[in-house]
Motif scaffolding. Structure first.
Motif, short mmCIF file in Angstrom:
data_model
loop_
_atom_site.label_atom_id
_atom_site.label_comp_id
_atom_site.label_asym_id
_atom_site.label_seq_id
_atom_site.Cartn_x
_atom_site.Cartn_y
_atom_site.Cartn_z
N VAL A 166 0.85 -1.20 0.00
CA VAL A 166 0.00 0.00 0.00
C VAL A 166 0.89 1.25 0.00
CG1 VAL A 166 -1.67 1.35 1.34
CG2 VAL A 166 -1.97 -1.13 1.12
N VAL A 167 1.91 1.25 0.86
CA VAL A 167 2.81 2.40 0.96
C VAL A 167 3.62 2.57 -0.34
CG1 VAL A 167 4.79 3.35 2.21
CG2 VAL A 167 2.89 2.28 3.46
N LEU A 168 4.09 1.48 -0.89
CA LEU A 168 4.83 1.55 -2.14
C LEU A 168 3.95 2.12 -3.26
CD1 LEU A 168 7.46 0.97 -3.64
CD2 LEU A 168 6.61 -1.34 -4.06
N ARG A 169 2.73 1.63 -3.34
CA ARG A 169 1.80 2.13 -4.37
C ARG A 169 1.52 3.62 -4.19
NH1 ARG A 169 -4.38 0.51 -5.37
NH2 ARG A 169 -4.61 1.63 -7.33
N PHE A 170 1.32 4.08 -2.95
CA PHE A 170 1.11 5.50 -2.66
C PHE A 170 2.29 6.32 -3.16
CE2 PHE A 170 1.57 9.23 0.01
CZ PHE A 170 0.29 9.74 0.09
N ASN A 171 3.50 5.85 -2.88
CA ASN A 171 4.71 6.56 -3.32
C ASN A 171 4.82 6.61 -4.83
OD1 ASN A 171 6.97 7.33 -1.11
ND2 ASN A 171 5.62 5.72 -0.33
N ARG A 172 4.57 5.50 -5.49
CA ARG A 172 4.73 5.43 -6.95
C ARG A 172 3.60 6.15 -7.70
NH1 ARG A 172 9.40 5.01 -6.03
NH2 ARG A 172 10.44 3.03 -5.74
N GLU A 173 2.36 5.90 -7.29
CA GLU A 173 1.23 6.42 -8.07
C GLU A 173 0.81 7.83 -7.68
OE1 GLU A 173 -2.01 3.71 -8.80
OE2 GLU A 173 -0.66 1.99 -8.64
N GLU A 222 -6.46 10.48 -8.27
CA GLU A 222 -7.55 9.49 -8.24
C GLU A 222 -7.24 8.30 -7.35
OE1 GLU A 222 -10.70 9.68 -9.54
OE2 GLU A 222 -10.07 11.76 -9.79
N VAL A 223 -5.97 7.92 -7.24
CA VAL A 223 -5.60 6.76 -6.44
C VAL A 223 -5.85 7.00 -4.95
CG1 VAL A 223 -3.14 7.26 -6.04
CG2 VAL A 223 -3.90 4.90 -6.31
N LEU A 224 -5.95 8.26 -4.55
CA LEU A 224 -6.18 8.57 -3.14
C LEU A 224 -7.53 8.07 -2.65
CD1 LEU A 224 -4.67 12.15 -2.88
CD2 LEU A 224 -3.61 9.97 -2.32
N LYS A 225 -8.52 8.01 -3.53
CA LYS A 225 -9.83 7.49 -3.13
C LYS A 225 -9.72 6.07 -2.61
CE LYS A 225 -12.16 10.32 -6.55
NZ LYS A 225 -12.81 10.33 -7.87
N GLU A 226 -8.79 5.34 -3.16
CA GLU A 226 -8.59 3.95 -2.76
C GLU A 226 -7.59 3.81 -1.60
OE1 GLU A 226 -6.89 -0.14 -4.78
OE2 GLU A 226 -7.58 1.47 -6.09
N LEU A 227 -6.57 4.65 -1.57
CA LEU A 227 -5.46 4.45 -0.63
C LEU A 227 -5.50 5.30 0.64
CD1 LEU A 227 -2.43 4.17 -3.10
CD2 LEU A 227 -3.77 2.34 -2.05
N VAL A 228 -6.37 6.29 0.71
CA VAL A 228 -6.40 7.18 1.87
C VAL A 228 -7.82 7.23 2.45
CG1 VAL A 228 -5.98 9.54 2.71
CG2 VAL A 228 -4.52 8.57 0.93
N ALA A 229 -7.93 6.94 3.74
CA ALA A 229 -9.23 6.93 4.42
C ALA A 229 -9.78 8.35 4.55
CB ALA A 229 -9.08 6.30 5.81
N ASP A 230 -11.10 8.46 4.60
CA ASP A 230 -11.74 9.77 4.79
C ASP A 230 -11.30 10.42 6.10
OD1 ASP A 230 -13.13 9.47 2.40
OD2 ASP A 230 -14.94 8.71 3.38
N SER A 231 -10.96 9.60 7.09
CA SER A 231 -10.57 10.10 8.41
C SER A 231 -9.07 10.36 8.53
CB SER A 231 -11.00 9.09 9.49
OG SER A 231 -10.35 7.85 9.25
N PHE A 232 -8.33 10.29 7.43
CA PHE A 232 -6.88 10.47 7.42
C PHE A 232 -6.45 11.75 8.13
CE2 PHE A 232 -3.27 12.62 5.39
CZ PHE A 232 -2.25 11.70 5.65
#
Length: 133
Positions: free
Chosen positions: A9-16, A24-34
């Motif tokens: 998950v962290v690697l994908r956040f860094n790359r994408e 757009e990837v943030l909808k999948e990788l970051v919670a609303d409560s972040f």
């Protein structure tokens, strides 16, 4: 989640997101409560702050590349030590493009739950580098 999955998950956040500025990837990788516990002064501590800060970096450094030196996971926390490599080819914080190659040093901790970022703590030298342009 197993630690290898959390690291992905962290690697994908860094790359994408960080490298490619794919919001757009943030909808999948970051919670609303972040919550970003170490957001810069004046930057929102939620996902909108992430979008603002990384968008600003990409405006000044459109070819941003991230080199991850270390990634360690334990429980729901992932720590990374990384270097951002870039060339200053766009305006950033009042600094006209200089063509200078720069590096930013970053260390951070991310808490992941159900495949999403829920908390972040970090230290970096981005502002010091920008002030030296």
């Amino acid at each position: 989640m197993p630690t290898d999955d959390i690291k992905q998950v962290v690697l994908r956040f860094n790359r994408e997101f960080l490298e490619k500025n794919n919001v757009e990837v943030l909808k999948e990788l970051v919670a609303d409560s972040f919550v970003n516990h170490t957001a810069a002064p004046g930057v929102a501590k939620d996902v909108s702050g992430l979008i603002h800060f990384i968008g600003m970096l990409h405006k000044g450094f459109p070819g941003l590349r991230i080199e991850i030196h270390d990634m360690i996971a334990e429980g729901d926390l992932v720590a990374t030590r990384k270097t951002f490599h870039a060339t200053h080819t766009g305006e950033i914080m009042g600094h006209a493009p200089t063509g200078k190659k720069v590096t930013f040093n970053v260390m951070d901790f991310v808490r992941v739950k159900d495949g999403q970022y829920i908390e972040h703590w970090g230290r970096n030298d981005v502002m010091q580098v920008i002030q030296q342009l």
